[in-house]
Motif scaffolding. Sequence first.
Motif, PDB file in Angstrom:
ATOM      1  N   UNK A 195      39.766  39.626  61.444  1.00 25.67           N
ATOM      2  CA  UNK A 195      38.759  39.320  60.425  1.00 25.67           C
ATOM      3  C   UNK A 195      37.532  40.207  60.577  1.00 25.67           C
ATOM      4  N   UNK A 196      37.073  40.365  61.810  1.00 26.73           N
ATOM      5  CA  UNK A 196      35.854  41.152  62.048  1.00 26.73           C
ATOM      6  C   UNK A 196      36.117  42.640  61.841  1.00 26.73           C
ATOM      7  N   UNK A 197      37.293  43.107  62.272  1.00 31.52           N
ATOM      8  CA  UNK A 197      37.627  44.529  62.071  1.00 31.52           C
ATOM      9  C   UNK A 197      37.659  44.862  60.581  1.00 31.52           C
ATOM     10  N   UNK A 198      38.261  43.981  59.794  1.00 37.59           N
ATOM     11  CA  UNK A 198      38.328  44.224  58.350  1.00 37.59           C
ATOM     12  C   UNK A 198      36.940  44.214  57.715  1.00 37.59           C
ATOM     13  N   UNK A 199      36.076  43.315  58.181  1.00 34.45           N
ATOM     14  CA  UNK A 199      34.704  43.260  57.660  1.00 34.45           C
ATOM     15  C   UNK A 199      33.918  44.495  58.085  1.00 34.45           C
ATOM     16  N   UNK A 200      34.180  44.983  59.270  1.00 33.38           N
ATOM     17  CA  UNK A 200      33.443  46.116  59.832  1.00 33.38           C
ATOM     18  C   UNK A 200      33.663  47.389  59.011  1.00 33.38           C
ATOM     19  N   UNK A 201      34.779  47.450  58.275  1.00 31.36           N
ATOM     20  CA  UNK A 201      35.028  48.628  57.437  1.00 31.36           C
ATOM     21  C   UNK A 201      33.908  48.825  56.425  1.00 31.36           C
ATOM     22  N   UNK A 202      33.325  47.712  55.995  1.00 34.11           N
ATOM     23  CA  UNK A 202      32.265  47.778  54.997  1.00 34.11           C
ATOM     24  C   UNK A 202      30.865  47.643  55.601  1.00 34.11           C
ATOM     25  N   UNK A 203      30.799  47.046  56.763  1.00 32.22           N
ATOM     26  CA  UNK A 203      29.503  46.825  57.402  1.00 32.22           C
ATOM     27  C   UNK A 203      29.532  47.436  58.798  1.00 32.22           C
ATOM     28  N   UNK A 204      29.113  48.679  58.892  1.00 33.39           N
ATOM     29  CA  UNK A 204      29.274  49.459  60.114  1.00 33.39           C
ATOM     30  C   UNK A 204      28.454  48.919  61.277  1.00 33.39           C
ATOM     31  N   UNK A 205      27.451  48.101  61.000  1.00 33.06           N
ATOM     32  CA  UNK A 205      26.568  47.622  62.067  1.00 33.06           C
ATOM     33  C   UNK A 205      27.068  46.348  62.733  1.00 33.06           C
ATOM     34  N   UNK A 206      28.205  45.806  62.268  1.00 34.18           N
ATOM     35  CA  UNK A 206      28.590  44.461  62.714  1.00 34.18           C
ATOM     36  C   UNK A 206      28.805  44.388  64.222  1.00 34.18           C
ATOM     37  N   UNK A 207      29.407  45.432  64.814  1.00 31.34           N
ATOM     38  CA  UNK A 207      29.682  45.373  66.249  1.00 31.34           C
ATOM     39  C   UNK A 207      28.420  45.588  67.082  1.00 31.34           C
ATOM     40  N   UNK A 208      27.404  46.201  66.475  1.00 31.20           N
ATOM     41  CA  UNK A 208      26.132  46.324  67.185  1.00 31.20           C
ATOM     42  C   UNK A 208      25.500  44.959  67.406  1.00 31.20           C
ATOM     43  N   UNK A 209      25.883  43.990  66.576  1.00 31.79           N
ATOM     44  CA  UNK A 209      25.320  42.646  66.658  1.00 31.79           C
ATOM     45  C   UNK A 209      26.179  41.699  67.495  1.00 31.79           C
ATOM     46  N   UNK A 210      27.329  42.171  67.943  1.00 30.27           N
ATOM     47  CA  UNK A 210      28.253  41.296  68.674  1.00 30.27           C
ATOM     48  C   UNK A 210      27.707  41.002  70.063  1.00 30.27           C
ATOM     49  N   UNK A 211      27.570  39.713  70.369  1.00 32.08           N
ATOM     50  CA  UNK A 211      27.066  39.309  71.683  1.00 32.08           C
ATOM     51  C   UNK A 211      28.179  38.792  72.566  1.00 32.08           C
ATOM     52  N   UNK A 212      27.789  38.139  73.651  1.00 34.88           N
ATOM     53  CA  UNK A 212      28.762  37.665  74.627  1.00 34.88           C
ATOM     54  C   UNK A 212      29.666  36.584  74.051  1.00 34.88           C
ATOM     55  N   UNK A 213      29.151  35.798  73.089  1.00 38.41           N
ATOM     56  CA  UNK A 213      29.978  34.764  72.489  1.00 38.41           C
ATOM     57  C   UNK A 213      31.156  35.357  71.757  1.00 38.41           C
TER      58      UNK A 213
END
Length: 283
Positions: A195-213
């Motif tokens: 789900x997150x990988x597919x979303x990341x295609x459109x929102x390149x910053x998503x993994x920059x926001x990924x925390x320990x959770x």
Amino acid sequence: MKNIYAIGVGLIGGSLCLDIKKNNPEAVIHGVSRKDATLNKALELNIIDKKATLDDLGNADLVIISIPVDATVTLLPTVLDKISDTGLVVDAGSTKVDICKAVENHPKRRNFLAMHPIAGTEHSGPTAALEGLFVGKTNIVCEVEKTTFKLQEKALKLFSDIGMRMRYMNPEAHDKHIAYVSHLSHISSFMLGKTVIEKEKNERDIFDMAGSGFASTVRLAKSSPEMWTPIFKQNKTNVIETLEEYINNLTHFKQLMEANDFDAINSEMENTNHIKDILKGIS
């Protein structure tokens, strides 16, 4: 048990070899694998002492099978054919029904102990092997009554000595329960990652926001698909049942959100918080 043969020297098989060798320095650990490079790495890491082939199993006091469960079903009868009358074979598969059925009528069924050490990480291969991986972990043993007492006694002591707690269960109960506490966790992790990988295609910053959770929740998505696909296949009925219940809970949560019923959402989470008491002491 001096001559020990490990068929599969990755995370589980390799870690078992390390702990057995630490407790039994006189033991000689032989590695068996389809890939010579895997055995070379296991030798380099001192996981095994020697390379071996299936034809050498007549010399084994103990054979540990730690390979994908579909390969175990196919290989196990051949392994039992090759061992001596005093040799013991154990497996470490995450499913038990199909594995036990594969040898239920084998002449050397008494030389086989079905087990599932519940431990591991998301990593695979010999480099993933860890000393002390099984300390405090549970080892599910199935159909113990079908194994010769003298052999089961030796094996259970061997695994107890490396820190495992023994629990006894029939294969059907094992596969049903493990679908909830292990197989569903892996599916959830894989699908969250998707789900997150597919979303990341459109929102390149998503993994920059990924925390320990996020990292801890999606950790299992790094597990080997080659290992987990056969597990899901063998335990299909139980896995589908757990997925149906999980999907129902997700749908209910979504409905509460749509209804702005945040009191009910809070109550759901408070009730589920009880899991911290259930899981107390489990790392």
